[in-house]
Scaffold this motif. Structure first.
Motif, PDB file in Angstrom:
ATOM      1  N   THR A 105     -85.337 -21.175  13.971  1.00  0.00           N
ATOM      2  CA  THR A 105     -85.108 -19.770  14.299  1.00  0.00           C
ATOM      3  C   THR A 105     -84.230 -19.641  15.539  1.00  0.00           C
ATOM      4  OG1 THR A 105     -87.193 -19.725  15.551  1.00  0.00           O
ATOM      5  CG2 THR A 105     -87.271 -19.010  13.249  1.00  0.00           C
ATOM      6  N   LEU A 106     -84.282 -20.637  16.414  1.00  0.00           N
ATOM      7  CA  LEU A 106     -83.409 -20.658  17.594  1.00  0.00           C
ATOM      8  C   LEU A 106     -81.950 -20.776  17.185  1.00  0.00           C
ATOM      9  CD1 LEU A 106     -82.473 -21.134  20.537  1.00  0.00           C
ATOM     10  CD2 LEU A 106     -83.268 -23.503  20.309  1.00  0.00           C
ATOM     11  N   THR A 107     -81.632 -21.726  16.310  1.00  0.00           N
ATOM     12  CA  THR A 107     -80.233 -21.979  15.953  1.00  0.00           C
ATOM     13  C   THR A 107     -79.685 -20.922  14.997  1.00  0.00           C
ATOM     14  OG1 THR A 107     -81.017 -23.541  14.263  1.00  0.00           O
ATOM     15  CG2 THR A 107     -80.368 -24.446  16.393  1.00  0.00           C
ATOM     16  N   MET A 108     -80.544 -20.336  14.158  1.00  0.00           N
ATOM     17  CA  MET A 108     -80.023 -19.270  13.301  1.00  0.00           C
ATOM     18  C   MET A 108     -79.695 -18.040  14.157  1.00  0.00           C
ATOM     19  SD  MET A 108     -83.326 -17.807  11.183  1.00  0.00           S
ATOM     20  CE  MET A 108     -84.480 -16.638  11.948  1.00  0.00           C
ATOM     21  N   SER A 109     -80.463 -17.824  15.223  1.00  0.00           N
ATOM     22  CA  SER A 109     -80.180 -16.705  16.126  1.00  0.00           C
ATOM     23  C   SER A 109     -78.916 -16.966  16.941  1.00  0.00           C
ATOM     24  CB  SER A 109     -81.368 -16.474  17.060  1.00  0.00           C
ATOM     25  OG  SER A 109     -82.530 -16.143  16.336  1.00  0.00           O
ATOM     26  N   GLY A 110     -78.755 -18.200  17.418  1.00  0.00           N
ATOM     27  CA  GLY A 110     -77.546 -18.544  18.159  1.00  0.00           C
ATOM     28  C   GLY A 110     -76.295 -18.427  17.306  1.00  0.00           C
ATOM     29  N   GLY A 111     -76.381 -18.894  16.065  1.00  0.00           N
ATOM     30  CA  GLY A 111     -75.246 -18.772  15.151  1.00  0.00           C
ATOM     31  C   GLY A 111     -74.940 -17.323  14.831  1.00  0.00           C
ATOM     32  N   GLY A 112     -75.995 -16.515  14.641  1.00  0.00           N
ATOM     33  CA  GLY A 112     -75.780 -15.097  14.386  1.00  0.00           C
ATOM     34  C   GLY A 112     -75.121 -14.394  15.554  1.00  0.00           C
ATOM     35  N   LEU A 113     -75.498 -14.781  16.773  1.00  0.00           N
ATOM     36  CA  LEU A 113     -74.889 -14.193  17.966  1.00  0.00           C
ATOM     37  C   LEU A 113     -73.407 -14.534  18.045  1.00  0.00           C
ATOM     38  CD1 LEU A 113     -75.161 -12.683  20.650  1.00  0.00           C
ATOM     39  CD2 LEU A 113     -75.818 -14.853  21.714  1.00  0.00           C
ATOM     40  N   ALA A 114     -73.054 -15.778  17.707  1.00  0.00           N
ATOM     41  CA  ALA A 114     -71.646 -16.183  17.734  1.00  0.00           C
ATOM     42  C   ALA A 114     -70.821 -15.359  16.738  1.00  0.00           C
ATOM     43  CB  ALA A 114     -71.525 -17.676  17.424  1.00  0.00           C
ATOM     44  N   VAL A 115     -71.377 -15.134  15.550  1.00  0.00           N
ATOM     45  CA  VAL A 115     -70.676 -14.327  14.544  1.00  0.00           C
ATOM     46  C   VAL A 115     -70.559 -12.877  15.016  1.00  0.00           C
ATOM     47  CG1 VAL A 115     -70.770 -13.457  12.177  1.00  0.00           C
ATOM     48  CG2 VAL A 115     -71.394 -15.832  12.648  1.00  0.00           C
ATOM     49  N   TYR A 136     -70.704 -20.562  19.921  1.00  0.00           N
ATOM     50  CA  TYR A 136     -70.736 -21.251  18.632  1.00  0.00           C
ATOM     51  C   TYR A 136     -70.902 -22.758  18.813  1.00  0.00           C
ATOM     52  CZ  TYR A 136     -69.243 -22.837  13.992  1.00  0.00           C
ATOM     53  OH  TYR A 136     -69.186 -23.449  12.765  1.00  0.00           O
ATOM     54  N   ILE A 137     -70.135 -23.338  19.734  1.00  0.00           N
ATOM     55  CA  ILE A 137     -70.219 -24.786  19.978  1.00  0.00           C
ATOM     56  C   ILE A 137     -71.576 -25.153  20.581  1.00  0.00           C
ATOM     57  CG2 ILE A 137     -69.257 -26.692  21.329  1.00  0.00           C
ATOM     58  CD1 ILE A 137     -66.510 -25.375  21.010  1.00  0.00           C
ATOM     59  N   LEU A 138     -72.061 -24.332  21.507  1.00  0.00           N
ATOM     60  CA  LEU A 138     -73.386 -24.575  22.085  1.00  0.00           C
ATOM     61  C   LEU A 138     -74.456 -24.541  21.001  1.00  0.00           C
ATOM     62  CD1 LEU A 138     -75.321 -24.928  24.476  1.00  0.00           C
ATOM     63  CD2 LEU A 138     -75.302 -22.444  24.772  1.00  0.00           C
ATOM     64  N   ASN A 139     -74.312 -23.619  20.067  1.00  0.00           N
ATOM     65  CA  ASN A 139     -75.287 -23.545  18.979  1.00  0.00           C
ATOM     66  C   ASN A 139     -75.207 -24.771  18.076  1.00  0.00           C
ATOM     67  OD1 ASN A 139     -77.299 -21.821  17.449  1.00  0.00           O
ATOM     68  ND2 ASN A 139     -75.776 -22.137  15.857  1.00  0.00           N
ATOM     69  N   LEU A 140     -73.994 -25.284  17.853  1.00  0.00           N
ATOM     70  CA  LEU A 140     -73.859 -26.522  17.073  1.00  0.00           C
ATOM     71  C   LEU A 140     -74.592 -27.676  17.762  1.00  0.00           C
ATOM     72  CD1 LEU A 140     -70.129 -26.571  15.866  1.00  0.00           C
ATOM     73  CD2 LEU A 140     -72.178 -26.158  14.493  1.00  0.00           C
ATOM     74  N   ILE A 141     -74.482 -27.729  19.081  1.00  0.00           N
ATOM     75  CA  ILE A 141     -75.178 -28.770  19.844  1.00  0.00           C
ATOM     76  C   ILE A 141     -76.692 -28.604  19.699  1.00  0.00           C
ATOM     77  CG2 ILE A 141     -75.595 -29.697  22.161  1.00  0.00           C
ATOM     78  CD1 ILE A 141     -72.712 -28.872  22.861  1.00  0.00           C
ATOM     79  N   LEU A 142     -77.164 -27.364  19.822  1.00  0.00           N
ATOM     80  CA  LEU A 142     -78.601 -27.101  19.666  1.00  0.00           C
ATOM     81  C   LEU A 142     -79.069 -27.443  18.251  1.00  0.00           C
ATOM     82  CD1 LEU A 142     -78.944 -23.705  21.569  1.00  0.00           C
ATOM     83  CD2 LEU A 142     -79.822 -25.934  22.297  1.00  0.00           C
ATOM     84  N   PHE A 143     -78.241 -27.121  17.264  1.00  0.00           N
ATOM     85  CA  PHE A 143     -78.590 -27.431  15.872  1.00  0.00           C
ATOM     86  C   PHE A 143     -78.716 -28.937  15.676  1.00  0.00           C
ATOM     87  CE2 PHE A 143     -77.350 -28.267  11.408  1.00  0.00           C
ATOM     88  CZ  PHE A 143     -78.319 -27.514  10.758  1.00  0.00           C
ATOM     89  N   ALA A 144     -77.758 -29.681  16.222  1.00  0.00           N
ATOM     90  CA  ALA A 144     -77.827 -31.142  16.123  1.00  0.00           C
ATOM     91  C   ALA A 144     -79.051 -31.682  16.853  1.00  0.00           C
ATOM     92  CB  ALA A 144     -76.549 -31.761  16.693  1.00  0.00           C
ATOM     93  N   LEU A 145     -79.386 -31.078  18.004  1.00  0.00           N
ATOM     94  CA  LEU A 145     -80.551 -31.509  18.773  1.00  0.00           C
ATOM     95  C   LEU A 145     -81.841 -31.242  18.010  1.00  0.00           C
ATOM     96  CD1 LEU A 145     -81.701 -32.606  21.439  1.00  0.00           C
ATOM     97  CD2 LEU A 145     -81.674 -30.255  22.324  1.00  0.00           C
ATOM     98  N   VAL A 146     -81.956 -30.046  17.440  1.00  0.00           N
ATOM     99  CA  VAL A 146     -83.163 -29.709  16.671  1.00  0.00           C
ATOM    100  C   VAL A 146     -83.299 -30.627  15.461  1.00  0.00           C
ATOM    101  CG1 VAL A 146     -84.274 -27.918  15.270  1.00  0.00           C
ATOM    102  CG2 VAL A 146     -83.220 -27.308  17.448  1.00  0.00           C
ATOM    103  N   CYS A 147     -82.185 -30.881  14.770  1.00  0.00           N
ATOM    104  CA  CYS A 147     -82.218 -31.782  13.613  1.00  0.00           C
ATOM    105  C   CYS A 147     -82.660 -33.186  14.027  1.00  0.00           C
ATOM    106  CB  CYS A 147     -80.842 -31.844  12.949  1.00  0.00           C
ATOM    107  SG  CYS A 147     -80.377 -30.352  12.043  1.00  0.00           S
ATOM    108  N   SER A 148     -82.161 -33.650  15.151  1.00  0.00           N
ATOM    109  CA  SER A 148     -82.501 -34.987  15.627  1.00  0.00           C
ATOM    110  C   SER A 148     -83.985 -35.090  15.966  1.00  0.00           C
ATOM    111  CB  SER A 148     -81.661 -35.348  16.855  1.00  0.00           C
ATOM    112  OG  SER A 148     -80.283 -35.323  16.562  1.00  0.00           O
ATOM    113  N   ILE A 149     -84.520 -34.058  16.640  1.00  0.00           N
ATOM    114  CA  ILE A 149     -85.939 -34.083  17.008  1.00  0.00           C
ATOM    115  C   ILE A 149     -86.818 -33.980  15.765  1.00  0.00           C
ATOM    116  CG2 ILE A 149     -87.756 -32.915  18.318  1.00  0.00           C
ATOM    117  CD1 ILE A 149     -85.638 -32.039  20.312  1.00  0.00           C
ATOM    118  N   MET A 150     -86.389 -33.184  14.772  1.00  0.00           N
ATOM    119  CA  MET A 150     -87.150 -33.087  13.523  1.00  0.00           C
ATOM    120  C   MET A 150     -87.196 -34.438  12.819  1.00  0.00           C
ATOM    121  SD  MET A 150     -88.498 -30.083  12.985  1.00  0.00           S
ATOM    122  CE  MET A 150     -88.819 -30.110  11.232  1.00  0.00           C
ATOM    123  N   VAL A 151     -86.052 -35.114  12.769  1.00  0.00           N
ATOM    124  CA  VAL A 151     -86.013 -36.439  12.139  1.00  0.00           C
ATOM    125  C   VAL A 151     -86.911 -37.404  12.901  1.00  0.00           C
ATOM    126  CG1 VAL A 151     -84.541 -38.433  11.669  1.00  0.00           C
ATOM    127  CG2 VAL A 151     -83.727 -36.123  11.140  1.00  0.00           C
TER     128      VAL A 151
END
Length: 398
Positions: free
Chosen positions: A49-59, A79-94
């Protein structure tokens, strides 16, 4: 339901140790020490929900009707910061699933599993931002990549809507008096296919634009129809059982999203119809195209009013009883309202109304402030062990 890993002060009564909604634990004492390994177990799908909100804000930033020098650069940075957060969240989930091996358990969970679609909502905002910030009509390879991403997204999210609901219908039993807008989430990603189509369709060649817009209308209709049926249960639940507890009330904003994104998508997709579309019809094609556009605007205004109603109901509910502890459902106060704001701006542009555009700009400022507010509270909650802690996350049943 009480998690034994919590510290219980001597002499505490049963009411002192109850966890509200199955995930809240209130204790005046300092939380018991929990290692990072155990805290990772409670890093749930709801973090997207963090990264979908960040991406929505960029749009949202790139779609502003009233701009200033440097706004695009700010949007790119977000947008780039959100990509970093998305990669971070994905990494922690894995990492969580590698350490604890509970991937299937998380997907099957009656509460956490409903937040799995937020991963795909994050992907949708990334695709939209990619087109808005880096789109180039003259770059055929880039447009082909967007086309492929769109169709892959449609297939994956359609499977999510079918498989997840099929599993929920057979594996879980939810009481209608406990209905919350999170039940809509499995239908949300496929619905955003229309939003993606409205963003990328205008840049695509006619060969690709018409199928993309056709699929966008189809899947937008599917997602909104499922959501609309869920609304009946939601209103019935509110009539019978009243408003949710204060900690759950931010989630009420989820209902703002489906009609808002549908209004946004319908108007946007009519704008994205290629010029070649007119050649497929008779001499009155230009008039027919204008009629289609007017119908989309009328439907968009109709749906915007529904979003506005859900928005005001949620605002009043939260103001009357603000949440006392942070939960990741606070991000529902950002992402759905981003769609509501984008729909307002899109209708303002379609109606060529400076007043409506100004309202959209004011709403955008509020969205930025709310994003910062929720983000700060999100960070504080992690530090203070209000989330990512046994018994306090979405991996505990209501």
């Amino acid at each position: 339901m009480f998690n034994e890993e919590h510290y219980i002060p001597p002499g505490s009564s049963q009411s002192d140790i109850e966890m509200l909604g199955g995930h809240k634990f209130e204790d005046e004492k300092k939380p018991a020490p929990v290692g990072i390994r155990e805290r990772l177990r409670h890093f749930t799908w709801a973090w997207y929900t963090l990264t979908m909100s960040g991406g929505g804000l960029a749009v949202l930033l790139i779609n502003q009707p009233n701009t200033f020098t440097g706004l695009r650069e700010i949007g790119i940075a977000v947008y780039i910061l959100n990509l970093i957060l998305f990669a971070l969240v994905c990494s922690i989930m894995v990492l969580r699933f590698i350490i604890h091996g509970n991937l299937l358990e998380s997907l099957r969970h009656d509460r956490e599993g409903l937040f799995f679609p937020t991963f795909w909502l994050s992907v949708a905002t990334i695709i939209c931002g990619l087109s808005k910030y880096f789109g180039d009509e003259s770059n055929e390879a880039f447009q082909l990549a967007l086309e492929v991403l769109f169709w892959v997204y449609c297939v994956c999210t359609l499977l999510v809507a079918i498989i997840q609901y099929s599993f929920v219908f057979s594996a879980h039993k939810y009481g209608l008096q406990t209905m919350m807008p999170s039940w809509i989430l499995p239908a949300f990603p496929i619905m955003l296919s229309g939003t993606i189509a409205s963003v990328i369709g205008e840049q695509q060649p006619a060969r690709a634009a018409l199928p993309i817009i056709g699929a966008g209308v189809t899947f937008q209709g599917l997602g909104f129809s499922i959501s609309f049926m869920m609304y009946a249960h939601y209103i019935g639940r509110l009539m019978e059982s009243g408003l949710p507890h204060s900690d759950h009330r931010p989630g009420m904003f989820i209902c703002v999203g489906p009609p808002a994104f549908t209004a946004l998508a319908l108007v946007g997709m009519t704008k994205g119809l290629p010029e070649e579309f007119k050649l497929l019809h008779d001499a009155n094609a230009l008039q027919d195209g204008r009629i289609i556009e007017l119908m989309a605007i009328a439907a968009g205004v109709f749906l915007w009013a529904l979003s506005f109603w859900f928005f005001t109901i949620a605002v009043i509910a939260v103001i009357r009883s603000p949440p006392k502890a942070f939960h990741l459902n606070w991000w529902a106060m950002v992402f759905p309202n981003t769609g509501f704001t984008l729909a307002t701006i899109t209708l303002g542009n379609a109606l060529n109304s400076r007043g409506v555009q100004g309202v959209g700009t004011a709403m955008s400022i509020c969205i930025v402030c709310m994003f910062v507010f929720v983000f700060i509270n999100n960070v504080r909650a992690v530090i203070n062990k209000d989330i990512m802690y046994p018994g306090k996350d979405e991996d505990v049943s209501d």
